[in-house]
Design an enzyme around this catalytic site. Sequence first.
Site, PDB file in Angstrom:
ATOM      1  N   GLU A 125       9.783 -30.374  43.758  1.00  0.00           N
ATOM      2  CA  GLU A 125      10.163 -29.189  42.842  1.00  0.00           C
ATOM      3  C   GLU A 125       8.814 -28.705  42.097  1.00  0.00           C
ATOM      4  O   GLU A 125       8.021 -29.758  41.577  1.00  0.00           O
ATOM      5  CB  GLU A 125      11.328 -29.409  42.019  1.00  0.00           C
ATOM      6  CG  GLU A 125      12.067 -28.134  41.567  1.00  0.00           C
ATOM      7  CD  GLU A 125      12.693 -27.603  42.701  1.00  0.00           C
ATOM      8  OE1 GLU A 125      12.231 -26.880  43.580  1.00  0.00           O
ATOM      9  OE2 GLU A 125      13.956 -28.207  42.989  1.00  0.00           O
ATOM     10  N   HIS A 126       8.379 -27.517  42.340  1.00  0.00           N
ATOM     11  CA  HIS A 126       7.091 -26.956  41.827  1.00  0.00           C
ATOM     12  C   HIS A 126       6.023 -27.714  42.468  1.00  0.00           C
ATOM     13  O   HIS A 126       5.022 -27.970  41.699  1.00  0.00           O
ATOM     14  CB  HIS A 126       7.224 -27.272  40.198  1.00  0.00           C
ATOM     15  CG  HIS A 126       8.014 -26.261  39.524  1.00  0.00           C
ATOM     16  ND1 HIS A 126       7.616 -24.736  39.465  1.00  0.00           N
ATOM     17  CD2 HIS A 126       9.355 -26.121  39.118  1.00  0.00           C
ATOM     18  CE1 HIS A 126       8.624 -24.334  38.911  1.00  0.00           C
ATOM     19  NE2 HIS A 126       9.633 -24.950  38.675  1.00  0.00           N
ATOM     20  N   GLY A 139      19.285 -15.149  40.324  1.00  0.00           N
ATOM     21  CA  GLY A 139      18.764 -16.004  39.409  1.00  0.00           C
ATOM     22  C   GLY A 139      19.285 -17.479  39.083  1.00  0.00           C
ATOM     23  O   GLY A 139      19.382 -17.991  38.088  1.00  0.00           O
ATOM     24  N   GLY A 188      18.460 -19.910  41.162  1.00  0.00           N
ATOM     25  CA  GLY A 188      17.605 -21.209  41.646  1.00  0.00           C
ATOM     26  C   GLY A 188      18.235 -21.358  43.029  1.00  0.00           C
ATOM     27  O   GLY A 188      17.676 -22.447  43.519  1.00  0.00           O
ATOM     28  N   LEU A 189      18.853 -20.464  43.897  1.00  0.00           N
ATOM     29  CA  LEU A 189      19.207 -20.557  45.277  1.00  0.00           C
ATOM     30  C   LEU A 189      18.449 -19.708  46.100  1.00  0.00           C
ATOM     31  O   LEU A 189      18.719 -19.549  47.194  1.00  0.00           O
ATOM     32  CB  LEU A 189      20.807 -20.658  45.449  1.00  0.00           C
ATOM     33  CG  LEU A 189      21.551 -21.655  44.691  1.00  0.00           C
ATOM     34  CD1 LEU A 189      23.098 -21.338  45.026  1.00  0.00           C
ATOM     35  CD2 LEU A 189      21.150 -23.093  44.820  1.00  0.00           C
ATOM     36  N   SER A 232      17.968 -16.263  46.259  1.00  0.00           N
ATOM     37  CA  SER A 232      18.569 -15.044  46.517  1.00  0.00           C
ATOM     38  C   SER A 232      17.457 -13.910  46.930  1.00  0.00           C
ATOM     39  O   SER A 232      17.580 -13.381  47.845  1.00  0.00           O
ATOM     40  CB  SER A 232      19.661 -14.466  45.461  1.00  0.00           C
ATOM     41  OG  SER A 232      18.889 -14.147  44.227  1.00  0.00           O
ATOM     42  N   SER A 233      16.344 -14.081  46.280  1.00  0.00           N
ATOM     43  CA  SER A 233      15.186 -12.994  46.500  1.00  0.00           C
ATOM     44  C   SER A 233      14.769 -13.359  47.734  1.00  0.00           C
ATOM     45  O   SER A 233      14.477 -12.347  48.635  1.00  0.00           O
ATOM     46  CB  SER A 233      14.228 -12.972  45.529  1.00  0.00           C
ATOM     47  OG  SER A 233      14.420 -13.657  44.504  1.00  0.00           O
ATOM     48  N   GLU A 279       6.550 -10.920  47.898  1.00  0.00           N
ATOM     49  CA  GLU A 279       6.938 -11.448  46.406  1.00  0.00           C
ATOM     50  C   GLU A 279       5.756 -11.554  45.516  1.00  0.00           C
ATOM     51  O   GLU A 279       5.836 -11.190  44.259  1.00  0.00           O
ATOM     52  CB  GLU A 279       7.787 -12.705  46.608  1.00  0.00           C
ATOM     53  CG  GLU A 279       8.418 -12.973  45.129  1.00  0.00           C
ATOM     54  CD  GLU A 279       9.941 -13.788  45.292  1.00  0.00           C
ATOM     55  OE1 GLU A 279      10.250 -13.440  46.319  1.00  0.00           O
ATOM     56  OE2 GLU A 279      10.304 -14.160  44.210  1.00  0.00           O
ATOM     57  N   ASP A 336      10.866 -21.225  49.548  1.00  0.00           N
ATOM     58  CA  ASP A 336      12.047 -20.534  49.879  1.00  0.00           C
ATOM     59  C   ASP A 336      12.262 -19.486  50.930  1.00  0.00           C
ATOM     60  O   ASP A 336      13.218 -19.449  51.679  1.00  0.00           O
ATOM     61  CB  ASP A 336      12.313 -19.289  48.464  1.00  0.00           C
ATOM     62  CG  ASP A 336      12.300 -20.334  47.179  1.00  0.00           C
ATOM     63  OD1 ASP A 336      12.129 -21.613  47.246  1.00  0.00           O
ATOM     64  OD2 ASP A 336      12.231 -19.866  46.125  1.00  0.00           O
TER      65      ASP A 336
END
Length: 394
Positions: free
Chosen positions: A37-38, A131, A133-134, A136-137, A169, A181
């Site tokens: 993560e990150h 929003g 964390g899955l 969606s964007s 993005e 993502d």
Amino acid sequence: MTNLNLIDRISTMYRATFGDLPAHIVRAPGRVNLLGEHVDYNDGFVLPAAIDRATYLAFSSVNARHSTLAAVDFDQQASFSADSVPTKTQADSSPLPEWALYPAGVMWALMEEGLPVPSMNAVFGSDVPRGSGLSSSASVEMAFVLAWQTLGGWNLPPLRRALLGQKAENRYVGVNCGIMDQFASACGVENRLLLLDCRSLEWKTIPLPEAVSIVIADTTIRRKLTSGEYNKRRAACEEAGRLLKQDLPNIQSLRDVSVEQFNRLADKLPPEIEKRARHVVEEIGRTRQAKALLEAGDVRNFGRLMNECHVSLRDLYEVSCPELNVMVNIAQTLEGCYGARLTGAGFGGCTVNLVAREHAPAFAQELARRYESQTGLHPEIYITRASKGVELLK
Ligand code: GLA
């Protein structure tokens, strides 16, 4: 796996808006990340899976100057063209609504690439909570890239499409996200985890051990302004890289710094930068162990790495929140749970839990009950399946 109900809703809205049925339907999944993560924007390794929640997009080409989009989740329309997109405005010169920045950003990125982007009428909706964390964007972006590919008569490999979504993005919407993502949404494989090297962009799939389930637990907390915090974290990592380069001239990013080197040089960094960079260096270390553990079916030790990741995100990277910590703390005490941590960017949203398959339903129920009694919030908890990447259904 396919949300027929949602397909029905967007098709009905399409007919109500445009007077006929859509020629095509695309499904683009969200993702959950198990480890790493990150670290994607630090050239590290990530281990996501596309999930069985997705954005669905119904569309047809239209002989008009503008593309007209309707979003079922907002009950709104937006209309833009190649001329209006660069200024983020609509046909009538009003600013694009926030949700339309994602499809418009995709159009912009494709135009920059010199690809044809014919006008379309479109309706989309999603069962990936926004929003949370899955991603969606990213799922919206991947849906529109595939839609324009379908209408534009060009054909790019999935990873190239992912990179164009990321560009949209980063440069259009203004979130400096990494590639994870869009990659997961574009390249997902059923029942498989995806291991991506974010530097070389080489990737392979790893089967999820048979006896475990992935459980997603949504705290229902949504944080605003996460993009500002996100961009700050990214800037801190870049600053750490610059400072460490004075002693390690050959590094290109934090990916190239070993835990030993980092420990030796850590006190040269300002305290906040040190914490952020330590998370990244140690998290990349954890992901380096992941493949062997999973392939050996050692879910216990893999789960331990997930738990360590949460502590690090909470204390060093500081992207957790009280509700995420409550959800993780409860999960880690429940029977059958190998590992639990926040997933995605953080600041709210979901946790990901690796749970022994036979315990998963009881785990989900008990987690919901205890979370609700501790926070007063009604969470959504479900067992997910690793799904296929973006696809044209019709
Ligand atoms: C968001 C970004 C990704 C990644 C994660 C954190 O989901 O879009 O690129 O950085 O946060 O791992």
